[in-house]
Design an enzyme around this catalytic site. Structure first.
Site, PDB file in Angstrom:
ATOM      1  N   MET A 196       0.889  -1.192   0.025  1.00  0.00           N
ATOM      2  CA  MET A 196       0.149  -0.151  -0.040  1.00  0.00           C
ATOM      3  C   MET A 196       0.738   1.393  -0.031  1.00  0.00           C
ATOM      4  O   MET A 196       0.601   2.236  -0.278  1.00  0.00           O
ATOM      5  CB  MET A 196      -1.036  -0.138   1.117  1.00  0.00           C
ATOM      6  CG  MET A 196      -0.247   0.215   2.481  1.00  0.00           C
ATOM      7  SD  MET A 196      -1.425   0.031   4.074  1.00  0.00           S
ATOM      8  CE  MET A 196      -0.260   0.086   5.219  1.00  0.00           C
ATOM      9  N   CYS A 209       9.190   3.441   0.772  1.00  0.00           N
ATOM     10  CA  CYS A 209       8.371   3.803  -0.148  1.00  0.00           C
ATOM     11  C   CYS A 209       8.799   4.222  -1.376  1.00  0.00           C
ATOM     12  O   CYS A 209       8.152   3.863  -2.359  1.00  0.00           O
ATOM     13  CB  CYS A 209       7.637   5.292   0.359  1.00  0.00           C
ATOM     14  SG  CYS A 209       6.249   5.087   1.632  1.00  0.00           S
TER      15      CYS A 209
END
Length: 343
Positions: A196, A209
């Site tokens: 996610m 990320c």
């Protein structure tokens, strides 16, 4: 029916008011969300399964523990010929021993460090020689190997950024490039495990990320290129499963934090102070103790991507809070998500 539904004003669509608690700081926000039928629950039970695996060959990277370990056992039970790539096979890792203890001709552990080009090429030859008909290729590749870390940008060394990228991003690219000839021959599948956090950034997780955003872009480019060749590419974006993957123990978090603090430039230590630093580490400890310990939604998503006649482009195995947050951060103007999640 769908066109009529989408043409109706939002006030007529089935929706519900949601009280959303920001898990970073405990603040609650009330949103009116439409439509209820777009929740992740609608994608957890998959239909349109293809024929049985019937000995199709699959390589999974990162099978020492976590998702990869569970996937290897599950896909083997479904009838696949599973090659389980393990970083620690040569060191007799416990996960490797458990997989080997099944003593099955359809489950073979192989030494595989995705950062090492020689090991990747050796894995290609090992698998090629293990196929009944190498000219028919290998059915699937699951790029699962990955590492994680934490720390705000000023707390994170360049070496850490490079280390995480070498495994998560370049390891995925390296392994995929090496196995594409076999995958093309089978008109098979590539399944990349992203996160996610490959769709929405999170504070104190920038190295992770960056790599997961990179996997998303790489997967999209590859999907476009492989489409005319019959190879299907899917991305699985798990939510918070840290508790299930054993990435962090309290001892590991404290060890990382100690090294991080010791290595900080003096000006950074002075400007932020130890109190601020310790508060951030405490938040990370809380986060690492949260999340689901049931990985079945991730396992089911990967299985569908490998077996369905028409696999999805993206799978979102995550709880409702993270799914809703992802929709807000990817579909709403940045000013709105900033207002909700940045304080």
């Amino acid at each position: 029916m769908l066109a009529a539904r989408l043409s109706r004003p939002l006030s007529q669509l089935p929706g519900k008011a949601l009280s959303v608690r920001d898990r970073e700081n405990g603040t609650r926000h009330t949103l009116l969300f439409y439509p209820a039928s777009f929740s992740p629950d609608t994608r957890r039970t998959y239909a349109s399964q293809a024929d049985a695996a019937s000995g199709k060959a699959i390589l999974i990277t990162g099978c020492d523990s976590g998702f990869g370990f569970s996937l290897a056992k599950h896909l083997h039970s479904k009838g696949f010929l599973v090659f389980a790539g393990c970083l620690m096979k040569d060191k007799g890792d416990a996960g490797v021993k458990e997989l080997d203890s099944l003593k099955s001709d359809r489950l073979r552990t192989i030494q595989l460090n995705v950062c090492n080009s020689e090991e990747v090429e050796k894995a290609v030859e090992t698998i090629r020689s293990g196929l009944k008909d190498p000219e028919k290729g290998m059915w699937g590749l699951v790029n699962n190997a990955g590492i994680s870390t934490f720390g705000e940008v000023e707390f994170t060394s360049m070496e850490t950024y490079k280390e995480v990228a070498e495994v998560n991003l370049w390891g995925t690219v390296r392994t995929t490039k090496s196995f594409l000839p076999l995958l093309r021959r089978a008109k098979g599948r590539v399944v990349n495990i992203s996160s996610m956090l490959g769709r929405m950034a999170n504070p104190a997780r920038s190295p992770y990320c960056i790599t997961k955003f990179g996997i998303e872009a790489f997967s999209d480019c590859l999907r476009y290129e492989m489409h005319p060749l019959g190879v299907k590419v899917s991305v699985v974006e798990p939510g918070n499963f840290i508790a299930a993957t054993s990435l962090y123990s309290p001892e590991r978090i404290q060890a990382i934090a100690k090294k991080m603090w010791d290595d900080l430039p003096e000006v950074v230590r002075k400007d932020y102070g130890r109190k601020y630093f310790d508060e951030k580490i405490a938040k990370m400890e809380t986060y690492c103790n949260s999340g689901s310990t049931d990985t079945s939604s991730v396992i089911n998503a990967v299985t569908h991507a490998l077996t369905a006649a028409t696999p999805y482009t993206r799978y979102h195995p995550m709880d409702y809070y993270w799914w809703l947050r992802m929709q807000i951060m990817t579909h709403f103007p940045g000013a709105i998500s900033d207002k909700i999640y940045i304080h």
